[in-house]
Design an enzyme around this catalytic site. Structure first.
Site, mmCIF file in Angstrom:
data_model
loop_
_atom_site.group_PDB
_atom_site.id
_atom_site.type_symbol
_atom_site.label_atom_id
_atom_site.label_comp_id
_atom_site.label_asym_id
_atom_site.label_seq_id
_atom_site.Cartn_x
_atom_site.Cartn_y
_atom_site.Cartn_z
ATOM 1 N N LEU A 66 0.869 -1.170 0.000
ATOM 2 C CA LEU A 66 0.000 0.000 0.000
ATOM 3 C C LEU A 66 0.906 1.220 0.000
ATOM 4 O O LEU A 66 1.938 1.229 0.668
ATOM 5 C CB LEU A 66 -0.892 0.034 1.253
ATOM 6 C CG LEU A 66 -1.996 -1.021 1.382
ATOM 7 C CD1 LEU A 66 -2.760 -0.820 2.688
ATOM 8 C CD2 LEU A 66 -2.959 -0.986 0.205
ATOM 9 N N ASP A 67 0.526 2.265 -0.751
ATOM 10 C CA ASP A 67 1.300 3.508 -0.728
ATOM 11 C C ASP A 67 1.411 4.020 0.704
ATOM 12 O O ASP A 67 0.539 3.767 1.540
ATOM 13 C CB ASP A 67 0.608 4.582 -1.580
ATOM 14 C CG ASP A 67 0.565 4.214 -3.052
ATOM 15 O OD1 ASP A 67 1.422 3.430 -3.492
ATOM 16 O OD2 ASP A 67 -0.335 4.702 -3.755
ATOM 17 N N ARG A 68 2.468 4.767 0.961
ATOM 18 C CA ARG A 68 2.687 5.319 2.302
ATOM 19 C C ARG A 68 1.442 6.013 2.850
ATOM 20 O O ARG A 68 1.054 5.823 4.001
ATOM 21 C CB ARG A 68 3.852 6.316 2.274
ATOM 22 C CG ARG A 68 4.096 6.975 3.636
ATOM 23 C CD ARG A 68 4.822 8.309 3.487
ATOM 24 N NE ARG A 68 6.225 8.156 3.175
ATOM 25 C CZ ARG A 68 7.197 8.081 4.088
ATOM 26 N NH1 ARG A 68 6.901 8.127 5.378
ATOM 27 N NH2 ARG A 68 8.454 7.961 3.733
ATOM 28 N N ARG A 75 -5.428 5.957 -8.185
ATOM 29 C CA ARG A 75 -5.056 7.373 -8.250
ATOM 30 C C ARG A 75 -5.032 7.878 -9.697
ATOM 31 O O ARG A 75 -5.519 8.971 -9.995
ATOM 32 C CB ARG A 75 -3.698 7.568 -7.566
ATOM 33 C CG ARG A 75 -3.743 7.203 -6.079
ATOM 34 C CD ARG A 75 -2.363 7.069 -5.451
ATOM 35 N NE ARG A 75 -1.647 8.329 -5.452
ATOM 36 C CZ ARG A 75 -0.400 8.467 -4.977
ATOM 37 N NH1 ARG A 75 0.239 7.412 -4.487
ATOM 38 N NH2 ARG A 75 0.189 9.653 -5.000
#
Length: 303
Positions: free
Chosen positions: A140-142, A241
């Protein structure tokens, strides 16, 4: 209830057993707790309710030594609070499932040397066996919060990654996006590529890149924001995104992909549900987390 017993209520829930002779943990528990079934005792281990000398242990074959104390009950707080930005939802011999908070890296890149989910979980499994390791399955992205999974062996990691599309039955995200999305639901399909600056984008040409498919449904909308339930058919880097930017409704706080607002002080993306077939048992496991409260703030007053 007598009030003077109140302060000791939690202490009374913890049962302690002294080890008299060498034994593996699961057989010891089965012998010590005669009123619970084998599955119920295994569940205590899975739910991290068993400690040896005040250290949480989940391995069935953990070797006990004479003089050690095995505790059962509300005794996991000390280790849980030592973990930063994550909570363990499930752990067994093959996998660990966590809830990650926004701001915590899943795993550090070669240039970064900071606290990550990977590093904390590696330290966690090594409290039981110094040779234990964990392996990255997906990321997962930060700035994305939510459910993610790690493997506890190379074989399990390979099985999950090689059969990801078949093993994973549901991946649902919640996205807070800019603007009012007019279509109540829809599907976005494109071919994703990565630029030299490591930014993902949808190629204008068919079959040029990795095929990505995202399904969305509007849950709620206000004057300037929409809350979407997003289902991933494919799991490409930054897929949601990019696709939200493609339809003109970038994820809140996502400056990299066109957002103009910082309405909640973080990226408006949360991995709410992960459901999959267990790589060893084939059992369907499903983990669902709450929508972050911050996502609902900009929608107050929405119809």
């Amino acid at each position: 209830m007598n009030k003077k017993n109140h302060p000791n209520r939690n202490q009374a829930k913890v049962k302690r057993y002294t080890v008299k002779e060498p034994a593996e943990l699961l057989p010891f528990l089965l012998k010590s707790i005669s009123n619970l079934s084998r599955n119920a005792v295994k569940s205590l281990l899975t739910r991290r309710q068993v400690s040896v000398n005040d250290r949480v242990v989940t391995a069935h074959n953990f070797l006990l030594q004479p003089g050690q104390t095995v505790s059962i009950g509300n005794n996991r707080a000390s280790e849980e609070t030592s973990m930063v930005g994550l909570a363990i939802l499930h752990e067994d011999e093959d996998i660990i499932v966590i809830r990650k908070e926004a701001g915590l890296l899943s795993i550090a890149s070669s240039q970064e040397n900071e606290l990550t989910a990977y590093r904390q979980l590696m330290a966690h499994v090594r409290t039981q066996n110094p040779k234990s390791r964990i392996f990255v399955v997906h990321r997962l992205d930060r700035d994305t919060s939510g459910v993610m999974m790690f493997a506890k062996s190379k074989d399990v990691q390979q099985k999950l990654q090689n059969s990801w599309q078949d093993i994973v039955r549901e991946r649902t995200y919640i996205a807070l996006v800019e603007g009012v999305v007019k279509k109540p639901e829809g599907t976005i399909s494109s071919w994703l590529k990565e630029s030299k600056t490591l930014k993902m984008y949808s190629s204008p040409y068919p079959n040029d890149g990795q095929h990505a498919v995202t399904h969305y449904k509007v849950i709620q909308a206000s004057q300037g924001f929409s809350l979407l339930e997003v289902h991933l058919e494919t799991g490409r880097k930054n897929q949601i995104r990019v696709h939200m930017q493609d339809i003109g409704h970038p994820v809140v706080g996502d400056k990299k992909y066109g957002a103009k607002t910082k309405a909640i002080g973080r990226l408006g993306l949360h991995a709410r549900v992960l459901a999959f077939l267990h790589p060893a048992t084939g059992e369907l496991l499903r983990f669902e987390t709450d929508i972050p409260r911050a996502f609902l703030g900009p929608l107050r007053g929405a119809k």
